[in-house]
Enzyme design. Structure first.
Site, PDB file in Angstrom:
ATOM      1  N   SER A  66      45.731 -61.374  69.987  1.00  0.00           N
ATOM      2  CA  SER A  66      46.086 -61.011  71.363  1.00  0.00           C
ATOM      3  C   SER A  66      45.498 -62.001  72.358  1.00  0.00           C
ATOM      4  CB  SER A  66      45.566 -59.606  71.685  1.00  0.00           C
ATOM      5  OG  SER A  66      46.183 -58.637  70.873  1.00  0.00           O
ATOM      6  N   SER A  67      46.149 -62.117  73.501  1.00  0.00           N
ATOM      7  CA  SER A  67      45.615 -62.970  74.548  1.00  0.00           C
ATOM      8  C   SER A  67      44.294 -62.391  75.049  1.00  0.00           C
ATOM      9  CB  SER A  67      46.605 -63.076  75.706  1.00  0.00           C
ATOM     10  OG  SER A  67      46.578 -61.899  76.494  1.00  0.00           O
TER      11      SER A  67
END
Length: 203
Positions: A66-67
């Protein structure tokens, strides 16, 4: 040289956390946890130069890390302050668990893809992180042996949270999950109160 390299990584983490603060109102304890979590250890070697950008990156087994912005949003939605234990569904690279470990005393994380879990375990060991406990299993089953948990976090999206996971959530505890609705993923927070659930769609 090693100390110098470490200072550079910490500065990169701080720059990344500062970028996140421009996008959202970030709690101070989560800001500090992001600075203390060196993300480059958790991305594939070919993507290290992108490690501190606010974007998701590919991993093995067709999965994604995930970012950092998503990790910050999910962590903040969890309201981690004061929690003693958290169960994470979907260990992935281990980065989200690392951030949680800087705030919550006991982190329990489950991963169904064995290769991802083995790599995450290696990273935790190399970084001398000892308050993260890992399990190879289908996260939809939870981890009953250490329940109930103060917090439960889904790191991967799901169309619905299984009832058995709410059963493993402590009274007054929070569960956060990206719920799939059409082509969107809505960060949703549940608070367990008696036999009922209070539901908030956050982002």
């Amino acid at each position: 040289m090693s100390d110098f390299s470490s200072k550079i990584r910490v500065q990169k983490c701080k720059n990344m956390a500062d970028e996140i603060k421009k996008v959202m109102d970030l709690d101070e304890e989560i800001y500090k946890a992001l600075i203390a979590s060196e993300r480059e250890y958790f991305v594939p070697k070919g993507f290290i130069r992108h490690a501190y950008k606010l974007e998701a990156l590919p991993m093995v087994a067709n999965q994604w890390i995930s970012s950092p912005l998503t990790v910050a949003k999910m962590t903040q939605a969890l309201k981690p302050k004061g929690a003693d234990s958290v169960l994470e569904i979907g260990c992935g690279s281990g980065y989200q668990a690392l951030v949680l470990s800087k705030i919550i005393r006991r982190v329990f994380t489950i991963e169904r893809i064995e290769r991802l879990l083995l790599e995450a375990r290696t990273r935790f060991k190399e970084l001398n992180i000892y308050n993260i406990h890992t399990r190879y299993d289908d996260g939809q089953n939870g981890w009953r042996e250490f329940a109930p948990y103060d917090r439960i976090l889904f790191s991967a999206s799901t169309p619905k949270v299984p009832d058995k996971l709410f059963e493993q959530l402590k009274e007054g505890g929070f569960l956060v999950a990206p719920i799939e609705k059409g082509n969107k993923q809505i960060i949703t927070r549940y608070k367990k109160t008696g036999n009922s659930l209070h539901v908030e769609e956050l982002d």
